[in-house]
Motif scaffolding. Structure first.
Motif, PDB file in Angstrom:
ATOM      1  N   PRO A 125      -7.729  10.898  -3.850  1.00  0.00           N
ATOM      2  CA  PRO A 125      -8.266  10.442  -5.132  1.00  0.00           C
ATOM      3  C   PRO A 125      -9.421   9.475  -4.919  1.00  0.00           C
ATOM      4  O   PRO A 125      -9.526   8.818  -3.877  1.00  0.00           O
ATOM      5  N   ALA A 126     -10.259   9.375  -5.892  1.00  0.00           N
ATOM      6  CA  ALA A 126     -11.465   8.545  -5.776  1.00  0.00           C
ATOM      7  C   ALA A 126     -11.135   7.063  -5.610  1.00  0.00           C
ATOM      8  O   ALA A 126     -11.890   6.316  -4.986  1.00  0.00           O
ATOM      9  N   ASP A 158      -7.948   5.821   4.130  1.00  0.00           N
ATOM     10  CA  ASP A 158      -6.729   6.440   4.658  1.00  0.00           C
ATOM     11  C   ASP A 158      -5.887   7.109   3.575  1.00  0.00           C
ATOM     12  O   ASP A 158      -4.774   7.567   3.847  1.00  0.00           O
ATOM     13  N   GLY A 159      -6.406   7.120   2.349  1.00  0.00           N
ATOM     14  CA  GLY A 159      -5.665   7.732   1.247  1.00  0.00           C
ATOM     15  C   GLY A 159      -4.614   6.813   0.653  1.00  0.00           C
ATOM     16  O   GLY A 159      -3.641   7.282   0.063  1.00  0.00           O
ATOM     17  N   MET A 160      -4.800   5.497   0.796  1.00  0.00           N
ATOM     18  CA  MET A 160      -3.823   4.523   0.313  1.00  0.00           C
ATOM     19  C   MET A 160      -4.300   3.843  -0.958  1.00  0.00           C
ATOM     20  O   MET A 160      -5.502   3.646  -1.171  1.00  0.00           O
ATOM     21  N   LEU A 161      -3.334   3.438  -1.778  1.00  0.00           N
ATOM     22  CA  LEU A 161      -3.605   2.687  -2.993  1.00  0.00           C
ATOM     23  C   LEU A 161      -2.859   1.360  -2.957  1.00  0.00           C
ATOM     24  O   LEU A 161      -1.691   1.305  -2.534  1.00  0.00           O
ATOM     25  N   ALA A 162      -3.518   0.286  -3.379  1.00  0.00           N
ATOM     26  CA  ALA A 162      -2.858  -1.013  -3.492  1.00  0.00           C
ATOM     27  C   ALA A 162      -2.057  -1.030  -4.791  1.00  0.00           C
ATOM     28  O   ALA A 162      -2.612  -0.871  -5.880  1.00  0.00           O
ATOM     29  N   THR A 163      -0.734  -1.189  -4.675  1.00  0.00           N
ATOM     30  CA  THR A 163       0.141  -1.156  -5.853  1.00  0.00           C
ATOM     31  C   THR A 163       1.020  -2.400  -5.881  1.00  0.00           C
ATOM     32  O   THR A 163       1.143  -3.129  -4.899  1.00  0.00           O
ATOM     33  N   GLU A 164       1.622  -2.628  -7.022  1.00  0.00           N
ATOM     34  CA  GLU A 164       2.601  -3.709  -7.173  1.00  0.00           C
ATOM     35  C   GLU A 164       3.921  -3.078  -7.588  1.00  0.00           C
ATOM     36  O   GLU A 164       3.991  -2.364  -8.585  1.00  0.00           O
ATOM     37  N   LYS A 207       0.841  -1.188   0.000  1.00  0.00           N
ATOM     38  CA  LYS A 207       0.000   0.000   0.000  1.00  0.00           C
ATOM     39  C   LYS A 207       0.880   1.243   0.000  1.00  0.00           C
ATOM     40  O   LYS A 207       1.784   1.367   0.829  1.00  0.00           O
ATOM     41  N   LYS A 208       0.584   2.149  -0.926  1.00  0.00           N
ATOM     42  CA  LYS A 208       1.346   3.398  -1.012  1.00  0.00           C
ATOM     43  C   LYS A 208       0.380   4.579  -0.890  1.00  0.00           C
ATOM     44  O   LYS A 208      -0.779   4.498  -1.295  1.00  0.00           O
ATOM     45  N   LEU A 209       0.910   5.633  -0.327  1.00  0.00           N
ATOM     46  CA  LEU A 209       0.109   6.848  -0.167  1.00  0.00           C
ATOM     47  C   LEU A 209      -0.243   7.396  -1.546  1.00  0.00           C
ATOM     48  O   LEU A 209       0.632   7.634  -2.382  1.00  0.00           O
ATOM     49  N   ALA A 210      -1.535   7.559  -1.793  1.00  0.00           N
ATOM     50  CA  ALA A 210      -1.988   8.013  -3.107  1.00  0.00           C
ATOM     51  C   ALA A 210      -1.537   9.447  -3.364  1.00  0.00           C
ATOM     52  O   ALA A 210      -1.593  10.303  -2.479  1.00  0.00           O
ATOM     53  N   LYS A 211      -1.079   9.684  -4.580  1.00  0.00           N
ATOM     54  CA  LYS A 211      -0.659  11.018  -4.961  1.00  0.00           C
ATOM     55  C   LYS A 211      -1.855  11.963  -4.915  1.00  0.00           C
ATOM     56  O   LYS A 211      -2.924  11.662  -5.422  1.00  0.00           O
ATOM     57  N   GLY A 212      -1.685  13.109  -4.283  1.00  0.00           N
ATOM     58  CA  GLY A 212      -2.771  14.076  -4.177  1.00  0.00           C
ATOM     59  C   GLY A 212      -3.532  13.998  -2.872  1.00  0.00           C
ATOM     60  O   GLY A 212      -4.418  14.815  -2.618  1.00  0.00           O
ATOM     61  N   THR A 213      -3.186  13.006  -2.020  1.00  0.00           N
ATOM     62  CA  THR A 213      -3.849  12.910  -0.713  1.00  0.00           C
ATOM     63  C   THR A 213      -3.321  13.997   0.216  1.00  0.00           C
ATOM     64  O   THR A 213      -2.113  14.177   0.343  1.00  0.00           O
TER      65      THR A 213
END
Length: 372
Positions: A199-200, A205-211, A148-154
């Protein structure tokens, strides 16, 4: 070269858990930033002491450290230490008690007595399989990790419930008088901040699941079950917290012909009776490529040939193990009439009578030598 953890805390290697904790508290209070404002050397010792305590206070980490030293946690980006002030105060703040008034005024975040805290993201764990060749030579692996990475723009704002303090203070009137209690803020979880915009496709928590592809440098000599750490490659934390770590568990793949015993390797070599009588040369496989060895005439089954430095490098840098070649004379199970006639003629020949010499050790002596 890194200092010995026991020497940093001023204790012996047989120190008990209570002695380790007592020694750390003494060092931490001695070099605490509040007592040594602006002293970079004291701050460095404060961090070293915390790093030493983190390892020695954990029975599993201590066992690995006693066996493999700093290499148990380090190797091309791995580290048992690298702790910052937030790590130290969040993990070991209770050890200081009220020595500094229940809080730390240096502005590092996680004080001892609660309040706004800096969060660390959760650790991730993966298992990496290695061949003996990779273990012997060291290897760099590129592994795809889901994190999980902090989404850009959060962005974040001050929590409106606790006003950025991270805790809620309540005063109650009791028969004993007015009592004040504090508890982490349930709205922000003690962060003092809450998501303002995101971001939508991000979570709450403003996190995105990434690889992400992570490059892992694995040093030569690691052993099955060893755990290495890649700092900062776990899940991100909200509110610009500290990223978690990636914990890498080593799994050793079985080899087709070689057996590992510590830093030494064992190889079973089978030769025929005629090769044992006349002598021969054989090409055998090692972790660094194939080599040809000479076998003298008259070699006995069970003889062990030692190939120096053809084993596994010590992870502590204490040299390289050996390759032990075990000679096994293969006895045929079926013979032609001509072959049988030959051996019948030789059965009473003096050259075919067992006459072991002093240097021809028994099986039990060979086993004893292997483990000495």
């Amino acid at each position: 070269m890194k200092e010995d953890y026991y020497e940093i805390l001023g204790i012996s290697k047989s120190a008990t858990a209570a002695e380790i904790k007592k020694a750390y508290r003494k060092k931490a209070l001695q070099y605490h930033p509040d007592k040594n404002p602006g002293d970079s050397e004291a701050e460095a010792m404060f961090k070293k002491s915390a790093e030493a305590y983190e390892v020695l206070s954990d029975p599993n980490k201590r066992s690995r450290y006693d066996q493999y030293g700093h290499q148990a946690f380090e190797g091309g980006g791995f580290g048992g230490g690298g702790m910052n002030m937030d790590d130290i105060f969040s993990q070991f703040g209770d050890i200081f008690g009220s020595q500094f008034g229940g809080g730390f005024g240096g502005g590092f975040g996680g004080g001892f007595g609660g309040g706004r805290k800096t969060v660390k993201g959760s650790n991730l764990r993966i298992r990496v399989q290695l061949t003996l060749e990779e273990i012997a030579n060291g290897v760099e692996k590129k592994i795809k990790v889901k994190r999980k990475k902090l989404a850009k723009g959060t962005t974040y704002k001050t929590c409106t419930t606790c006003n950025g303090q991270g805790q809620i203070t309540r005063i109650q009137n009791t028969i004993l008088g007015r009592m004040q209690t504090s508890a982490p803020c349930t709205t922000c979880g003690g962060l003092g901040q809450m998501v303002d915009s995101k971001p939508a496709n991000a979570d709450a928590d403003g996190m995105l699941a990434t690889e992400e592809t992570v490059s892992i440098k694995i040093p030569a000599g690691v052993v099955d079950g060893m755990q290495l750490k890649v700092s900062g490659k776990g899940n991100d934390a909200p509110a610009n917290g500290i990223s978690g770590d990636l914990l890498v568990a080593i799994e050793e793949k079985p080899h087709e012909t070689l057996q590992r015993e510590g830093d030494n390797l064992h190889y079973d070599l089978y030769i025929s009776i005629s090769e044992a009588v006349l002598g021969t040369s054989k090409e055998i496989e090692t972790v660094s490529g194939k080599v040809r060895i000479k076998i003298d005439s008259g070699v006995q089954s069970g003889k062990i040939l030692r190939l120096r430095n053809k084993g596994i490098p010590s992870i502590n840098g204490y040299g390289t193990g050996d390759l032990l070649v075990h000679i096994n004379v293969w006895t045929p199970k079926s013979l032609s009439k001509e072959q049988r006639d030959f051996f019948e003629k030789m059965s009473n020949d003096d050259h075919f009578q067992p006459l072991p010499e002093k240097e021809d050790k028994s099986f039990f002596e060979k086993v004893k030598d292997m483990f000495s």
